[in-house]
Design an enzyme around this catalytic site. Structure first.
Site, short mmCIF file in Angstrom:
data_model
loop_
_atom_site.label_atom_id
_atom_site.label_comp_id
_atom_site.label_asym_id
_atom_site.label_seq_id
_atom_site.Cartn_x
_atom_site.Cartn_y
_atom_site.Cartn_z
N HIS A 153 41.63 45.54 45.57
CA HIS A 153 41.13 45.52 44.20
C HIS A 153 39.61 45.44 44.21
CE1 HIS A 153 41.05 44.71 39.89
NE2 HIS A 153 40.09 43.85 40.17
N SER A 190 42.88 36.61 35.50
CA SER A 190 43.26 37.92 34.99
C SER A 190 43.51 38.90 36.13
CB SER A 190 42.15 38.42 34.04
OG SER A 190 42.20 39.81 33.87
N LYS A 225 47.49 40.17 37.90
CA LYS A 225 47.92 41.57 38.02
C LYS A 225 48.19 41.94 39.47
CE LYS A 225 44.44 42.60 35.38
NZ LYS A 225 43.38 43.09 34.52
N ARG A 252 39.69 37.91 24.39
CA ARG A 252 38.40 37.58 25.06
C ARG A 252 37.33 38.60 24.67
NH1 ARG A 252 40.03 37.90 30.99
NH2 ARG A 252 37.84 37.52 31.40
N ASP A 266 48.00 39.13 30.08
CA ASP A 266 46.63 39.58 30.32
C ASP A 266 46.17 40.54 29.23
OD1 ASP A 266 44.21 39.70 32.01
OD2 ASP A 266 44.77 41.81 32.16
N1 URA Z 1 38.79 42.86 35.17
C1 URA Z 1 40.00 42.30 34.89
O1 URA Z 1 41.04 42.82 35.27
N2 URA Z 1 40.00 41.16 34.17
C2 URA Z 1 38.89 40.55 33.72
O2 URA Z 1 38.98 39.52 33.10
C3 URA Z 1 37.65 41.15 34.02
C4 URA Z 1 37.64 42.30 34.76
#
Ligand code: URA
Length: 437
Positions: A85, A186, A190, A171, A164
């Site tokens: 990631h 977050s 994932k 947010r 999320d």
């Molecule tokens: N990328 C994400 O997946 N989540 C965040 O909160 C910020 C960047």
């Protein structure tokens, strides 16, 4: 036992208290299920923004978010499944190179990728610029493909982590995105839900990234590695520089072309260096090499002998695309209009602002201003210089690729402003700043 109330949770955080896992679970379940109103979640997010979350709370939040939807089950696939990631950057096409490169070394790569938003692009959009390529896959096809060729890159499904989606939307409108714990939870929720056994994180630091400096990036990386490890995933992170765009191409089809060149053993030096470094971490976590140095040698060999490129061809074919694009990049969309920005003076390129170039590419149609915007796969910006290189007056600095002239002026202004030329060569920092594991 006293019933949990959202009011008390907000109050506790407002006063600087530490939430326990049951309170976090109550909040996330209620927020996702609609029993807790958005205004209470918004208030808690702001309290978290000012008071912060402890490591324990952050891990608890990631865990509750991860459990809010359907996790991908990769357990029927043999071996160590590795995911990667990046916290997002401009021109970051590493997944396009790394997926095939790591898979060519025997690493099993079953990857979920997102779409682009704002100044950063998304891997799913980039892959879709290859004619016929499908990123929407059902679970069975995804598993079958990984079993057959060791590699698949699919778009994230809607119910991967519903918490999320909900929290990010709130947010976004309450100015609480840029909190290190909320970002860590977050991202990791994932990654955990994507089902991999091992996770390599590329945490960007610099003006083009979420984390503007190295200490902030280190804090984020440390939290994410902790979350991964505490949930039994092998996790490592590299802190890498994101001041100027990665490589030279910014924009979907343009980045696919650059990824192909890199898989062929060429491509820009910084992109190759980053892919080798991240690929080496993936190979080590997957048990395919004992050390990063050994892994780099193996990966370099596969860039030179055509194996990594061939693996990309297998993936393109398996996902409905035309692998002939590897030999004939002319099959990938190309913009009708090209406008060159030239140097107004001579010296050295001292600065190329990743954010400015990313916003310019977005204005040309390469990125989405809102989640609903359509993108133009051919649009974007190609740089001709990297920071530190000498520049002569009148030399090309960048070419803007566009099909619609409507926002060309705005993009030109952003590109011109992104470059700084000075008489003296600038100090440059290395691309790979630090490793955290
Ligand atoms: N990328 C994400 O997946 N989540 C965040 O909160 C910020 C960047």
């Amino acid at each position: 036992m006293k019933a949990v109330r959202m009011y008390d949770i907000i109050l506790k955080k407002r006063e600087g208290g530490e939430l326990d896992p049951a309170e976090i679970e109550y909040w996330i379940k209620g927020c996702t299920g609609g029993t807790i109103p958005d205004y209470q979640t918004a208030a808690l997010l702001m309290a978290i923004f000012f008071r912060g979350l402890s490591r324990r709370e952050t891990t608890g939040l990631a865990m509750s978010m991860y459990r809010s939807g359907e996790a991908v089950d990769l357990s029927e696939l043999p071996g160590v499944k590795v995911d990667k990631h990046s916290t997002g950057g401009v021109g970051d096409k590493t997944t396009l190179v790394l997926g095939p490169l790591a898979a060519s070394a025997g690493v099993t790569v079953a990857k979920m990728s997102g779409r682009g938003l704002g100044h950063t692009g998304g891997t799913a959009d980039k892959l879709e610029s290859i004619p016929g390529f499908r990123v929407e896959m059902d679970h069975r096809d995804f598993i079958r493909q990984v079993r057959e060729i060791g590699l698949a890159v699919a778009a994230q499904t809607g119910n991967l982590v519903p918490a999320d989606k909900k929290l990010y939307a709130l947010r976004d409108v309450t100015a609480t995105v840029d909190n290190v714990s909320l970002i860590a939870a977050s991202v990791m929720s994932k990654k955990l839900a994507s089902g991999a056994d091992a996770i390599v994180l590329d945490v960007k630091a610099g003006r083009g990234a979420f984390m503007k400096d190295v200490p902030e990036a280190e804090a984020l990386a440390g939290l994410m590695v902790d979350i991964g490890k505490s949930l039994g995933r092998r996790t490592a992170a590299l802190i890498t520089a994101m001041d100027e765009p990665l490589g030279l191409a910014v924009g979907n089809a343009l980045e696919v072309r650059e990824a192909i060149e890199t898989l062929r053993g060429g491509g820009p030096g910084d992109l190759r260096e980053l892919c080798l470094a991240l690929g080496a971490e993936m190979a080590v976590l997957a048990g395919k090499a004992r050390t990063a140095a050994e892994a780099v040698k193996m990966l370099e060999m596969n860039l030179g002998n055509g194996r990594a490129l061939a693996k990309f061809g297998e993936m393109i074919k398996a996902q409905g695309g035309d692998p002939a694009v590897l030999e004939n990049p002319g099959l990938i969309p190309e913009a009708a209009g090209k406008t060159v920005v030239t140097a107004w003076t001579g010296g050295y390129l001292a600065w190329c602002d990743a954010m400015g170039i990313g916003l310019a590419a977005m204005n040309l149609g390469a990125g989405r201003e809102t989640r609903e915007s359509a993108i133009d796969p051919a649009a974007g910006v190609v740089l001709h210089k990297k920071v530190g290189q000498p520049v002569a007056p009148g030399e090309p600095l960048a070419t803007l690729h566009h099909n619609s002239g409507s926002r060309l002026e705005r993009a030109l202004e952003l590109v011109r402003r992104a470059f700084v030329i000075r008489e003296e060569p600038p100090e440059t920092r290395s691309l790979i700043i630090k490793k955290i594991n």
